[in-house]
Write a protein that holds these residues in place. Structure first.
Motif, short mmCIF file in Angstrom:
data_model
loop_
_atom_site.label_atom_id
_atom_site.label_comp_id
_atom_site.label_asym_id
_atom_site.label_seq_id
_atom_site.Cartn_x
_atom_site.Cartn_y
_atom_site.Cartn_z
N HIS A 2 -0.96 -2.37 12.29
CA HIS A 2 -1.43 -2.32 10.91
C HIS A 2 -1.16 -0.95 10.26
O HIS A 2 -1.34 0.10 10.89
N LEU A 3 -0.74 -0.99 9.01
CA LEU A 3 -0.56 0.23 8.24
C LEU A 3 -1.93 0.69 7.76
O LEU A 3 -2.71 -0.12 7.23
N THR A 4 -2.23 1.96 7.93
CA THR A 4 -3.57 2.45 7.57
C THR A 4 -3.58 3.36 6.34
O THR A 4 -4.55 3.39 5.60
N ARG A 5 -2.51 4.10 6.14
CA ARG A 5 -2.46 5.00 4.98
C ARG A 5 -1.02 5.47 4.76
O ARG A 5 -0.16 5.31 5.63
N ASP A 16 -1.54 -2.41 -1.54
CA ASP A 16 -2.63 -1.92 -0.67
C ASP A 16 -2.25 -1.95 0.80
O ASP A 16 -3.08 -2.28 1.67
N LEU A 17 -0.99 -1.66 1.10
CA LEU A 17 -0.46 -1.59 2.47
C LEU A 17 -0.52 -2.95 3.18
O LEU A 17 -0.49 -3.01 4.41
N ASN A 18 -0.59 -4.00 2.40
CA ASN A 18 -0.64 -5.36 2.95
C ASN A 18 0.79 -5.91 3.02
O ASN A 18 1.35 -6.35 2.01
N THR A 52 1.43 8.55 4.48
CA THR A 52 1.46 9.94 4.96
C THR A 52 1.79 10.89 3.80
O THR A 52 2.29 10.44 2.76
N PHE A 62 4.40 5.59 6.54
CA PHE A 62 3.06 5.03 6.68
C PHE A 62 2.49 5.38 8.06
O PHE A 62 3.20 5.32 9.06
N ALA A 63 1.21 5.73 8.08
CA ALA A 63 0.51 5.91 9.36
C ALA A 63 0.05 4.53 9.83
O ALA A 63 -0.20 3.63 9.02
N ARG A 64 -0.08 4.36 11.14
CA ARG A 64 -0.39 3.04 11.68
C ARG A 64 -1.51 3.10 12.71
O ARG A 64 -1.73 4.12 13.35
N SER A 65 -2.18 1.96 12.83
CA SER A 65 -3.14 1.75 13.91
C SER A 65 -2.74 0.42 14.53
O SER A 65 -3.00 -0.65 13.97
#
Length: 324
Positions: free
Chosen positions: A55-58, A16-18, A60, A49-52
């Motif tokens: 943190h990884l958010t989703r 889960d992108l953790n 791509t 991975f997209a980031r904020s």
């Protein structure tokens, strides 16, 4: 590009992108994983991975395809390791199985016990879950085999082979009115509240189909994935239970009456499944044959050469499956 980097993006996507949880599962550091993912993205020229912030958010769109291919590569690498192990030590390795509570509790103990005696150096791991979870674990390579009655057909890249047929029984307390009938009918069962499996578990679809075909709407008041839980609530008077016949033990469940329901419901078939292209080590073939004696090595070889479900069905046409 390194295999380690492919392993990291695969594992992160399946945690889960953790990144922290991924690092824990791989016994490594979070900064180390993040650094290797960045190096891979720099080399490829695209973000996986997209980031904020940090943190990884989703994942791509490019990342989705990269991760899928990475999974295929990692499975091929695992197959290469298994081939090498087969020739270096044919009785040592690991075997992972995903299955439901009913299979784990009632159908598999004797098989696993005999298998462990035969292969003491094979580490066997069992995962339990819903039929869909079980199929997913086999499809993504988390486990070697999936054993279930429902859900496997949702994944086209799984090779599914029938193991055995099984029927249901209606479980009631001693002295229940259903025990006094000369013949059990669906209409009689439908008069009482019903306690049975969660939809999608252990042949539940066959049960619902039988009532529907007779124009009956059963009052299902409680569902569970575990036959032992179902029997507990039957004892509490919540309703009549409908479970797999194998799930009733004459000694342990002596306070209950198991009424044969084989004429009320179509038998279900439990299957074993693995990914197409899987390299089956000798002990893996032995496990399958212990569980389903008709699935001999020659039969497995033929099944693995089938290109579609129609060919597979034709292979097993005419084989009388054992009744559990």
């Amino acid at each position: 590009m390194k295999l380690q980097q492919l392993r990291y993006i695969w594992e992160v996507a399946h945690h889960d992108l953790n990144v922290s949880a991924t690092a824990q599962s791989l016994y490594t550091s979070q900064p180390g994983i993040s650094k290797q993912i960045r190096l891979l993205e720099d080399e490829l020229g695209v973000e996986v991975f997209a980031r904020s912030g940090k943190h990884l958010t989703r994942v791509t769109p490019a990342g989705e395809r990269i991760i899928t291919t990475a999974g295929e590569i990692l499975r091929k690498v695992e197959s290469i390791k298994q081939i090498a192990q087969e020739f270096s030590n044919e009785k040592k390795g690991t075997l992972s199985i995903a299955t439901t509570h009913t299979q784990a509790r009632y159908a598999l103990p004797s098989v696993i016990s005999a298998f462990i005696r035969q292969y003491p150096e094979v580490s066997l791991h069992m995962h339990q879950g819903t039929p869909t979870q079980i199929a997913e674990m086999a499809a993504d390579g988390t486990v070697d085999f999936a054993i279930a009655t429902e859900g496997l057909e949702l994944f086209s890249d799984l090779l599914m082979m029938p193991c055995y047929r099984w029927n249901r029984c209606v479980v009631v307390p001693q002295g229940h009115p259903l025990t006094k009938l000369s013949k059990l009918t669906l209409e009689a069962v439908a008069e009482y509240p019903i306690v049975t499996y969660v939809f999608g578990f252990t042949g539940r679809s066959k049960l619902d189909e039988a009532f529907f075909n007779r124009g009956l709407t059963p009052k299902v008041v409680f569902t569970a994935a575990d036959a032992d839980v179902i029997k507990t609530y039957v004892r509490l008077g919540l309703g009549v239970g409908i479970v797999a016949r194998m799930a009733v033990d004459e000694k342990l469940d002596g306070d209950l009456v198991a009424l044969d329901a084989s004429e009320l419901f179509e038998p279900s078939v439990t299957k074993i499944a693995f990914r197409r292209g899987t390299f089956l080590r000798g002990f893996m073939c032995d496990f399958i044959e212990r569980f389903a004696p008709h699935l001999t090595r020659p039969v497995l070889s033929k099944a693995m050469q089938c290109h579609n479900k129609a060919e597979l069905d034709e292979l097993f046409e005419g084989i009388e499956l054992p009744l559990y």
